[in-house]
Design a protein around this motif. Structure first.
Motif, PDB file in Angstrom:
ATOM      1  N   THR A 204       0.825  -1.212   0.000  1.00 35.47           N
ATOM      2  CA  THR A 204       0.000   0.000   0.000  1.00 35.47           C
ATOM      3  C   THR A 204       0.856   1.258   0.000  1.00 35.47           C
ATOM      4  O   THR A 204       0.515   2.239  -0.665  1.00 35.47           O
ATOM      5  CB  THR A 204      -0.952   0.003   1.210  1.00 35.47           C
ATOM      6  N   SER A 208       0.747   3.759  -3.149  1.00 35.68           N
ATOM      7  CA  SER A 208       0.367   5.148  -2.869  1.00 35.68           C
ATOM      8  C   SER A 208       1.383   6.113  -3.472  1.00 35.68           C
ATOM      9  O   SER A 208       1.014   7.111  -4.102  1.00 35.68           O
ATOM     10  CB  SER A 208       0.260   5.364  -1.359  1.00 35.68           C
ATOM     11  N   ASP A 278      -4.753   6.951  -4.111  1.00 33.72           N
ATOM     12  CA  ASP A 278      -3.398   7.049  -3.560  1.00 33.72           C
ATOM     13  C   ASP A 278      -3.433   7.474  -2.099  1.00 33.72           C
ATOM     14  O   ASP A 278      -2.678   6.972  -1.267  1.00 33.72           O
ATOM     15  CB  ASP A 278      -2.540   8.009  -4.393  1.00 33.72           C
ATOM     16  N   ASP A 279      -4.342   8.401  -1.760  1.00 36.57           N
ATOM     17  CA  ASP A 279      -4.463   8.868  -0.377  1.00 36.57           C
ATOM     18  C   ASP A 279      -4.982   7.751   0.528  1.00 36.57           C
ATOM     19  O   ASP A 279      -4.460   7.536   1.630  1.00 36.57           O
ATOM     20  CB  ASP A 279      -5.400  10.071  -0.318  1.00 36.57           C
ATOM     21  N   LEU A 281      -4.757   4.505   0.036  1.00 29.75           N
ATOM     22  CA  LEU A 281      -3.718   3.479   0.183  1.00 29.75           C
ATOM     23  C   LEU A 281      -2.632   3.946   1.148  1.00 29.75           C
ATOM     24  O   LEU A 281      -2.077   3.148   1.905  1.00 29.75           O
ATOM     25  CB  LEU A 281      -3.114   3.141  -1.180  1.00 29.75           C
ATOM     26  N   GLY A 282      -2.333   5.238   1.121  1.00 23.44           N
ATOM     27  CA  GLY A 282      -1.365   5.792   2.071  1.00 23.44           C
ATOM     28  C   GLY A 282      -1.851   5.661   3.500  1.00 23.44           C
ATOM     29  O   GLY A 282      -1.082   5.323   4.407  1.00 23.44           O
TER      30      GLY A 282
END
Length: 337
Positions: A204, A208, A278-279, A281-282
Motif C-alpha cells: 500500500t 500510494s 493514492d491517499d 492506500l497511504g
C-alpha cells in the motif's frame, strides 16, 4: 534522497545538488556510484537513466518514481515520497530485527550450555562408568558418542556446518525452494500474520507513492510485483494485473487474493469511488505500519516464555542424560564401594 529533494526544491541545478548530497555520504562505495551518476547526468542522461545503470543500489520503485517526477516536473516531490517510503521500510525492518534479538540470544545460550555439558561433563561421566565397569544407559551413550566425535573430529563438524550453510543458501536461491519458504512465512504460527501485515504495508505504501506520482495503475502494479518480497504475494499481484487489464478495478482484482488482508481491497474500493486511491492506500499503509509496530511488541512478549520453556526443556533433557546415571550409581551404592 531527502537531502537531494531539499536541494532541488531550493532551486539548485541537478548536477550541483547531486554533488552536494554526495558530499554527505560516508560510504566510499556509494560515493563512487554517485560520482558515476553525476558524470552521466552531466553527459546528458536523465537522472532516472543514471540511477538505472546501478540496479543493485536503486531498485525499480526508486527509478520509476524518479522518472515520474522528471516527466511531471515534480522531481523534488517524488524524491520526498521516496525518502518517506525508505524511512518507513527501514523502520519496519529494524523493529522486526529487534524482535529477533532475544530469541537469537536464547538460542546461543542453549547451544553454549549443551555444548559445554556434552564436551565437558559427559566424558567425565563416561570415565566414571568405565572405571566401575558399568554400562551407560542408551541415551547417555548417544551423548558420549557425540562428545567423542566433536572432541576428536571437530574439524569435520566445522566442515559440515559450513557445507550445510552454503548448501542451504544455494538451495534457497532456487525459485521452487524460495516459493516454499515464502509460503511458510505466511503460514507459520504467530509470524504468519506479522509477515502479511509487513507485505500489506509495503504494497500500500509503494502503490500510494507510485499512483500519487502519476504512474499508471498497471505499471505501478508491475513495479510493486517485482519488489513484493514474496513469490505468493507477487502471484496475487499478477492476477490483479490481469483483472485490471481486463477492465476491472484494482479492488476487484484483490478481492480473492489469498495473501492480501481484506482491508486493502476495501480501502482500494473506497479510494476508487472517491477518486483518491493514492491517499486511501497511504492511510492503509500507515494503519498496517502501526499494526506491525504493535505486533512486534506483542511478539517479544509471546516469545519470551516460549523460549524460556524451550531452554529449560533442552537443559533438563541433557541433565537427565548426564546426571541420571550418576544418581543411579549413588542409589545402588556403587560410588561408595
Amino acid at each position: 534522497t531527502r537531502q537531494l529533494s531539499t536541494l532541488i526544491n531550493a532551486g539548485l541545478p541537478l548536477a550541483r545538488a547531486l554533488r552536494l548530497a554526495s558530499e554527505q555520504v560516508s560510504s566510499k562505495g556509494f560515493k563512487k556510484i554517485l560520482t558515476e551518476v553525476i558524470s552521466s547526468v552531466e553527459g546528458g542522461s536523465t537522472l532516472s537513466d543514471a540511477f538505472g545503470a546501478h540496479p543493485k543500489v536503486f531498485n525499480k520503485i526508486y527509478i520509476s518514481l524518479v522518472a515520474a517526477g522528471e516527466t511531471s516536473g515534480t522531481l523534488d516531490k517524488a524524491l520526498l515520497r521516496l525518502a518517506t517510503q525508505q524511512e518507513k521500510d527501514a523502520a519496519i525492518a529494524s523493529k522486526i530485527r529487534g524482535a529477533m534479538v532475544y530469541p537469537a540470544i536464547v538460542l546461543v545460550i542453549i547451544i553454549a550450555v549443551v555444548g559445554f555439558m556434552v564436551t565437558g561433563v559427559v566424558p567425565q561421566v563416561a570415565k566414571l562408568y568405565a572405571d566401575l565397569h558399568k554400562t551407560l544407559p542408551f541415551y547417555t551413550l548417544g551423548l558420549v558418542w557425540l562428545a567423542d566425535f566433536i572432541i576428536h573430529f571437530w574439524w569435520v563438524v566445522i566442515i559440515l556446518v559450513i557445507g550445510a550453510f552454503f548448501g542451504l543458501r544455494t538451495l534457497l536461491a532456487t525459485p521452487t525452494a524460495q516459493r516454499q519458504v515464502d509460503k511458510l512465512k505466511l503460514q507459520i504460527p504467530v509470524f504468519g500474520i506479522l509477515f502479511k501485515k509487513v507485505y500489506m504495508a509495503r504494497f500500500t505504501r509503494t502503490m500510494s507513492s507510485l499512483l500519487g506520482s502519476g504512474i499508471p495503475m498497471i505499471q505501478a502494479l508491475e513495479t510493486v510485483r517485482d519488489s513484493s518480497g514474496n513469490a505468493l504475494v507477487g502471484e496475487d499481484i499478477d492476477r490483479a494485473i490481469v483483472a485490471v487489464r481486463g477492465g476491472k478495478a484494482l479492488s476487484q482484482g484483490l478481492e480473492n487474493a489469498t495473501t492480501f488482508l481484506p482491508l486493502v481491497a476495501q480501502m482500494s474500493r473506497i479510494g476508487e469511488e472517491s477518486g483518491a486511491i493514492d491517499d486511501l492506500l497511504g492511510r492503509t499503509a500507515t494503519y498496517y505500519e502501526d499494526e506491525v509496530d504493535e505486533a512486534v511488541k506483542n511478539l517479544s512478549t509471546t516469545l519470551e516464555p516460549i523460549m524460556m520453556v524451550a531452554l529449560g526443556g533442552i537443559v533438563a533433557l541433557v541433565l537427565l542424560a548426564v546426571m541420571g546415571p550418576v544418581y543411579s550409581l549413588v542409589g545402588s551404592g556403587n560410588l561408595g564401594s
